[in-house]
Design an enzyme around this catalytic site. Structure first.
Site, short mmCIF file in Angstrom:
data_model
loop_
_atom_site.label_atom_id
_atom_site.label_comp_id
_atom_site.label_asym_id
_atom_site.label_seq_id
_atom_site.Cartn_x
_atom_site.Cartn_y
_atom_site.Cartn_z
N ALA A 9 42.20 41.72 39.08
CA ALA A 9 42.17 41.20 37.71
C ALA A 9 41.19 40.25 38.24
O ALA A 9 40.81 39.52 39.11
CB ALA A 9 43.23 40.10 37.19
N SER A 10 39.88 39.87 37.56
CA SER A 10 38.95 39.09 37.55
C SER A 10 39.64 37.39 37.46
O SER A 10 37.87 36.97 38.02
CB SER A 10 37.80 39.18 36.40
OG SER A 10 37.43 38.92 35.66
N THR A 11 39.87 37.07 37.06
CA THR A 11 40.25 35.46 36.84
C THR A 11 41.99 35.09 37.55
O THR A 11 42.32 35.98 37.37
CB THR A 11 40.14 34.71 35.90
OG1 THR A 11 40.97 35.14 34.59
CG2 THR A 11 38.57 35.26 35.51
N GLN A 14 44.29 35.78 34.66
CA GLN A 14 44.87 37.46 34.47
C GLN A 14 46.06 38.09 36.11
O GLN A 14 45.75 37.04 36.77
CB GLN A 14 43.84 38.70 34.63
CG GLN A 14 43.20 37.88 33.38
CD GLN A 14 41.76 38.87 33.75
OE1 GLN A 14 41.18 39.16 34.52
NE2 GLN A 14 41.44 40.04 32.33
N GLU A 42 39.48 38.99 42.27
CA GLU A 42 38.24 38.99 42.60
C GLU A 42 37.07 39.24 40.95
O GLU A 42 37.70 40.50 40.19
CB GLU A 42 37.35 39.43 43.25
CG GLU A 42 37.68 38.78 44.69
CD GLU A 42 37.64 37.11 44.88
OE1 GLU A 42 36.65 37.08 43.98
OE2 GLU A 42 38.04 36.26 45.56
#
Length: 206
Positions: A9-11, A14, A42
């Site tokens: 997940a990018s954040t 999430q 990341e």
């Protein structure tokens, strides 16, 4: 053949683990168990992802990388996508995605038709490239919309920038001073490596 699941997940907001049960069920449906999970928060737009690099390093020839969607693996520009494909090819690693049925053949332990295997592999490679390109375009479109929104807000005098999480920054700074590694800090503070690097740089120039 080992199946290694990659969840991203990018954040930190999430939860990259949300798809874990779905991937376990998917593997079971195809008569397999997942040997290892690699979970990280990341951006998919960069190759600088410790868990992905660890997965590739841990993997043996012929292993399978299982992802929920191709955009979990990559939102890379063409150069970085080509680099990642080369890294996977060097170890003969196969990518299997729930959204890509042509990739399921990598889960078959026995194959009887070499010609059809070759055809499916060619189709799968083409589909992977297409989905990776779509994921990159989606990423760039969202970034452009975000920048346009910021520019419009600035013109209207409404843009205040992203609020800093003061408490988390204090914790990260304290852990840096204590000599903890980036990986340790990321695990303890539940933050991105970008934040750690940014704070480290700020502290060096104070």
């Amino acid at each position: 053949m080992f199946i290694r699941a990659y969840l991203r997940a990018s954040t930190q907001e999430q939860d990259a683990k949300r798809a874990k049960n779905e991937l376990i069920a998917f593997a079971q449906e195809h008569g397999h168990k997942i040997a290892a999970f690699y979970v990280e928060n990341e951006s998919g737009a960069t190759l600088e992802r410790p868990k992905l690099m660890q997965l590739i390093d841990d993997a043996h020839e012929g292993d399978v990388i299982l992802v929920e969607q191709i955009d979990r693996l990559a939102r890379l520009n063409q150069t970085d996508w080509d680099t990642l494909k080369r890294m996977l090819s060097e170890k003969k690693l196969a990518v299997v995605s729930k959204e890509l049925p042509t990739s399921y053949m990598a889960l078959q332990s026995e194959r009887s038709n070499n010609f059809m295997d070759s055809v499916l592999q060619a189709i799968n490679s083409m589909m992977l490239d297409m989905l990776a390109a779509i994921a990159r375009k989606d990423y760039e479109d969202r970034r452009n919309r975000q920048m346009q929104g910021i520019a419009r807000a600035k013109l209207e005098g409404k843009y205040k920038g992203r609020r800093k999480d003061t408490e988390k920054r204090k914790i990260v700074a304290s852990l840096l001073i204590s000599g903890h590694s980036y990986s340790e800090i990321q695990s303890m503070a539940k933050c991105s490596r970008q934040l750690i690097a940014s704070l480290s740089n700020e502290m060096k120039h104070r």
